[in-house]
Write a protein that holds these residues in place. Structure first.
Motif, PDB file in Angstrom:
ATOM      1  N   ASN A 141      38.071  33.745  34.995  1.00 13.84           N
ATOM      2  CA  ASN A 141      37.634  33.861  35.949  1.00 13.84           C
ATOM      3  C   ASN A 141      37.875  33.112  36.942  1.00 13.84           C
ATOM      4  O   ASN A 141      37.845  32.427  37.871  1.00 13.84           O
ATOM      5  N   GLY A 142      38.980  32.054  35.526  1.00 16.14           N
ATOM      6  CA  GLY A 142      38.984  30.329  36.035  1.00 16.14           C
ATOM      7  C   GLY A 142      39.711  30.627  38.174  1.00 16.14           C
ATOM      8  O   GLY A 142      40.061  29.496  38.726  1.00 16.14           O
ATOM      9  N   THR A 143      41.180  31.576  38.168  1.00 16.66           N
ATOM     10  CA  THR A 143      40.713  32.060  39.115  1.00 16.66           C
ATOM     11  C   THR A 143      39.973  32.535  40.275  1.00 16.66           C
ATOM     12  O   THR A 143      39.647  33.207  39.592  1.00 16.66           O
ATOM     13  N   LEU A 144      39.715  31.622  41.405  1.00 18.51           N
ATOM     14  CA  LEU A 144      38.667  32.287  41.750  1.00 18.51           C
ATOM     15  C   LEU A 144      39.022  33.358  42.640  1.00 18.51           C
ATOM     16  O   LEU A 144      39.809  33.620  43.002  1.00 18.51           O
ATOM     17  N   GLY A 145      38.102  34.546  43.110  1.00 17.39           N
ATOM     18  CA  GLY A 145      38.262  35.908  43.508  1.00 17.39           C
ATOM     19  C   GLY A 145      38.463  36.963  42.284  1.00 17.39           C
ATOM     20  O   GLY A 145      38.504  38.162  43.183  1.00 17.39           O
ATOM     21  N   ILE A 146      38.717  36.832  41.280  1.00 15.56           N
ATOM     22  CA  ILE A 146      39.135  37.892  40.902  1.00 15.56           C
ATOM     23  C   ILE A 146      38.181  38.446  39.689  1.00 15.56           C
ATOM     24  O   ILE A 146      37.832  39.416  39.553  1.00 15.56           O
ATOM     25  N   GLY A 147      36.890  37.847  39.700  1.00 17.00           N
ATOM     26  CA  GLY A 147      35.639  38.792  39.673  1.00 17.00           C
ATOM     27  C   GLY A 147      35.192  39.448  39.968  1.00 17.00           C
ATOM     28  O   GLY A 147      34.432  40.980  39.122  1.00 17.00           O
ATOM     29  N   LEU A 148      34.739  40.149  41.434  1.00 15.30           N
ATOM     30  CA  LEU A 148      34.555  41.379  41.408  1.00 15.30           C
ATOM     31  C   LEU A 148      35.814  42.386  41.351  1.00 15.30           C
ATOM     32  O   LEU A 148      34.936  43.878  40.345  1.00 15.30           O
ATOM     33  N   SER A 149      36.944  41.580  41.206  1.00 14.23           N
ATOM     34  CA  SER A 149      37.706  42.981  40.727  1.00 14.23           C
ATOM     35  C   SER A 149      37.647  43.533  39.195  1.00 14.23           C
ATOM     36  O   SER A 149      37.471  44.692  38.698  1.00 14.23           O
ATOM     37  N   THR A 150      37.504  42.469  38.924  1.00 16.39           N
ATOM     38  CA  THR A 150      37.002  42.179  37.183  1.00 16.39           C
ATOM     39  C   THR A 150      36.126  43.824  36.607  1.00 16.39           C
ATOM     40  O   THR A 150      35.843  44.591  36.218  1.00 16.39           O
ATOM     41  N   ALA A 151      34.663  42.920  37.212  1.00 21.34           N
ATOM     42  CA  ALA A 151      33.587  44.296  36.946  1.00 21.34           C
ATOM     43  C   ALA A 151      33.905  45.331  37.991  1.00 21.34           C
ATOM     44  O   ALA A 151      33.511  46.672  37.191  1.00 21.34           O
ATOM     45  N   ALA A 152      34.470  45.361  39.001  1.00 19.14           N
ATOM     46  CA  ALA A 152      34.123  47.759  39.621  1.00 19.14           C
ATOM     47  C   ALA A 152      35.345  47.884  38.297  1.00 19.14           C
ATOM     48  O   ALA A 152      34.965  48.732  38.723  1.00 19.14           O
ATOM     49  N   GLY A 153      36.493  46.965  37.920  1.00 15.97           N
ATOM     50  CA  GLY A 153      37.004  48.350  37.075  1.00 15.97           C
ATOM     51  C   GLY A 153      36.495  48.327  35.826  1.00 15.97           C
ATOM     52  O   GLY A 153      36.702  49.839  35.508  1.00 15.97           O
ATOM     53  N   PRO A 164      25.347  54.754  31.333  1.00 19.40           N
ATOM     54  CA  PRO A 164      24.089  54.995  32.099  1.00 19.40           C
ATOM     55  C   PRO A 164      23.767  52.847  32.415  1.00 19.40           C
ATOM     56  O   PRO A 164      23.057  52.763  33.469  1.00 19.40           O
ATOM     57  N   GLY A 165      24.512  51.922  31.313  1.00 22.12           N
ATOM     58  CA  GLY A 165      24.364  50.811  31.759  1.00 22.12           C
ATOM     59  C   GLY A 165      25.653  49.907  32.973  1.00 22.12           C
ATOM     60  O   GLY A 165      25.923  51.231  33.552  1.00 22.12           O
ATOM     61  N   ARG A 166      24.503  49.266  33.860  1.00 26.65           N
ATOM     62  CA  ARG A 166      24.771  49.261  34.864  1.00 26.65           C
ATOM     63  C   ARG A 166      26.545  47.140  34.770  1.00 26.65           C
ATOM     64  O   ARG A 166      25.783  47.367  33.750  1.00 26.65           O
ATOM     65  N   THR A 167      26.812  47.346  35.981  1.00 25.07           N
ATOM     66  CA  THR A 167      27.668  46.653  35.585  1.00 25.07           C
ATOM     67  C   THR A 167      26.820  45.571  36.983  1.00 25.07           C
ATOM     68  O   THR A 167      27.308  45.524  38.190  1.00 25.07           O
ATOM     69  N   TRP A 168      27.263  44.604  37.104  1.00 23.08           N
ATOM     70  CA  TRP A 168      26.527  43.303  37.839  1.00 23.08           C
ATOM     71  C   TRP A 168      27.990  42.113  37.130  1.00 23.08           C
ATOM     72  O   TRP A 168      28.529  41.907  36.900  1.00 23.08           O
ATOM     73  N   VAL A 169      27.640  41.830  39.099  1.00 17.89           N
ATOM     74  CA  VAL A 169      28.517  40.307  38.892  1.00 17.89           C
ATOM     75  C   VAL A 169      28.236  39.141  39.804  1.00 17.89           C
ATOM     76  O   VAL A 169      27.304  39.502  41.388  1.00 17.89           O
ATOM     77  N   PHE A 170      28.363  38.009  39.425  1.00 20.12           N
ATOM     78  CA  PHE A 170      27.176  36.546  39.886  1.00 20.12           C
ATOM     79  C   PHE A 170      28.585  36.002  40.581  1.00 20.12           C
ATOM     80  O   PHE A 170      29.325  35.653  40.107  1.00 20.12           O
ATOM     81  N   MET A 171      28.406  35.988  41.857  1.00 18.95           N
ATOM     82  CA  MET A 171      29.808  35.665  43.091  1.00 18.95           C
ATOM     83  C   MET A 171      29.184  34.118  43.406  1.00 18.95           C
ATOM     84  O   MET A 171      28.043  33.774  43.674  1.00 18.95           O
ATOM     85  N   SER A 172      30.422  33.815  43.828  1.00 20.24           N
ATOM     86  CA  SER A 172      30.419  32.454  44.985  1.00 20.24           C
ATOM     87  C   SER A 172      30.880  32.768  46.358  1.00 20.24           C
ATOM     88  O   SER A 172      31.608  33.245  46.120  1.00 20.24           O
ATOM     89  N   ASP A 173      30.556  32.372  47.662  1.00 21.58           N
ATOM     90  CA  ASP A 173      30.920  32.172  48.744  1.00 21.58           C
ATOM     91  C   ASP A 173      32.265  31.769  48.890  1.00 21.58           C
ATOM     92  O   ASP A 173      32.791  32.350  50.034  1.00 21.58           O
ATOM     93  N   GLY A 174      32.593  30.819  47.950  1.00 23.19           N
ATOM     94  CA  GLY A 174      33.873  30.288  48.232  1.00 23.19           C
ATOM     95  C   GLY A 174      35.018  31.715  48.143  1.00 23.19           C
ATOM     96  O   GLY A 174      36.247  31.805  47.962  1.00 23.19           O
ATOM     97  N   GLU A 175      34.670  32.848  47.147  1.00 21.51           N
ATOM     98  CA  GLU A 175      35.546  33.586  47.122  1.00 21.51           C
ATOM     99  C   GLU A 175      36.496  34.619  48.751  1.00 21.51           C
ATOM    100  O   GLU A 175      36.802  35.356  48.205  1.00 21.51           O
TER     101      GLU A 175
END
Length: 307
Positions: A141-153, A164-175
């Protein structure tokens, strides 16, 4: 796999490990430990349902990139346990939080303390900027901003398979300064993807204060307008996190905005405001001063870093 430590103790342990590492190495990501320790401690120690680690507690050296000749290639996600349908998955979107993430893995017994000694060393998988082979990381995730897309996919695929397992993402506000983040929220809302995210809103980024780089306005209203369920909390309040995760969000992504202080528990860092992204000490005198001050705040002895 559950840790016997309290989440408060895990958060304190994270800060102590990042502090010790930063003093010994004449610099480090101290501010990220100040703002995010409770969030990562809560995720790993309470909220996530994870299996036992599948990789050695002492990380192996970098094993090369995926290829037909590298049949043993693996990502660092094994430190979060197996990718089984019943377990949760976590993506750490801001790769520069890697030092804090590694400290978290140690505190909850998923990585050996020796792993932190390999941080940013040639040939090590314990990268300074977390990569897909780094402990706890599944993708780069070195390109900031792609983490939520990855998790969503991934969450969409898991939904279609009935996992049944959930998918979480830890983010920063710069995104929120990246357009891909907003596209991901819209896609989640449209497809009914119930990915969960907690965002460290510390108002800082690598170039200084968020407001000095690009004003982002009312991000809660923006997230809600783009189709997410969104709630703002005190990011140092574990009780608030426990309540926030129960926020109804059927058919929507859940974004928890964790408002934090970038020098929480290390007030001497305010001297460096607003340039807190990576703190490298400017002199021997400053290093010694920070050592004594932060050690007192964290309830430990100053670090003996003389070589």
């Amino acid at each position: 796999m559950r840790n016997e430590k309290t989440t408060e103790d895990v958060a304190l342990g994270i800060r102590r490990r990042v502090f010790e590492h930063s003093i010994r190495n004449n610099g480090g990501y101290l501010s990220q430990a100040c703002s995010a320790a409770e969030q990562l401690a809560w995720l790993y120690n309470e909220e996530l349902t994870l299996g036992a680690p599948t990789l050695p507690l002492i990380p192996e050296p970098f094993g090369g990139v995926p290829s037909a000749e590298n049949a043993g290639y693996h990502t660092g996600a094994g430190y979060n346990g197996p990718a089984a349908p019943e377990f949760d998955r976590l993506f750490i979107a801001p790769a520069h939080y890697a030092l804090v993430a590694y400290a978290t893995l140690i505190e909850v017994g998923r990585m050996a303390p020796e792993g932190l000694e390999m941080f940013n060393q040639d040939g090590s998988s314990v990268e300074m900027i977390g990569a897909e082979h780094s402990p706890g990381m599944e993708v780069h995730n070195g390109t900031l901003g792609i983490g939520l897309s990855t998790a969503a996919g991934l969450a969409w695929g898991r939904k279609r398979r009935g996992e049944p397992g959930r998918t979480w993402v830890f983010m920063s506000d710069g995104e929120v300064q990246e357009g891909q983040t907003w596209e991901a929220v819209q896609a989640c809302a449209f497809h009914g993807i119930e990915v969960k995210a907690i965002m460290d809103v510390n108002d800082q980024q690598c170039d200084g204060a968020m407001s000095s780089v690009m004003e982002v306005g009312d991000i809660r209203t923006k997230f809600e307008t783009f189709g997410a369920a969104c709630i703002e909390i005190d990011g140092h309040d574990l009780g608030a996190m426990r309540d926030a995760v129960r926020e109804p969000h059927a058919g929507k992504p859940l974004i928890i905005l964790a408002r934090t202080n970038p020098f929480h528990s290390m007030p001497i860092l305010e001297e460096r405001f607003p340039r807190l992204h990576y703190v490298r000490f400017k002199s021997d005198e400053e290093r010694a001063r920070f050592n004594v001050s932060i050690a007192a705040d964290l309830g430990v002895d100053p670090i003996d870093y003389a070589q």
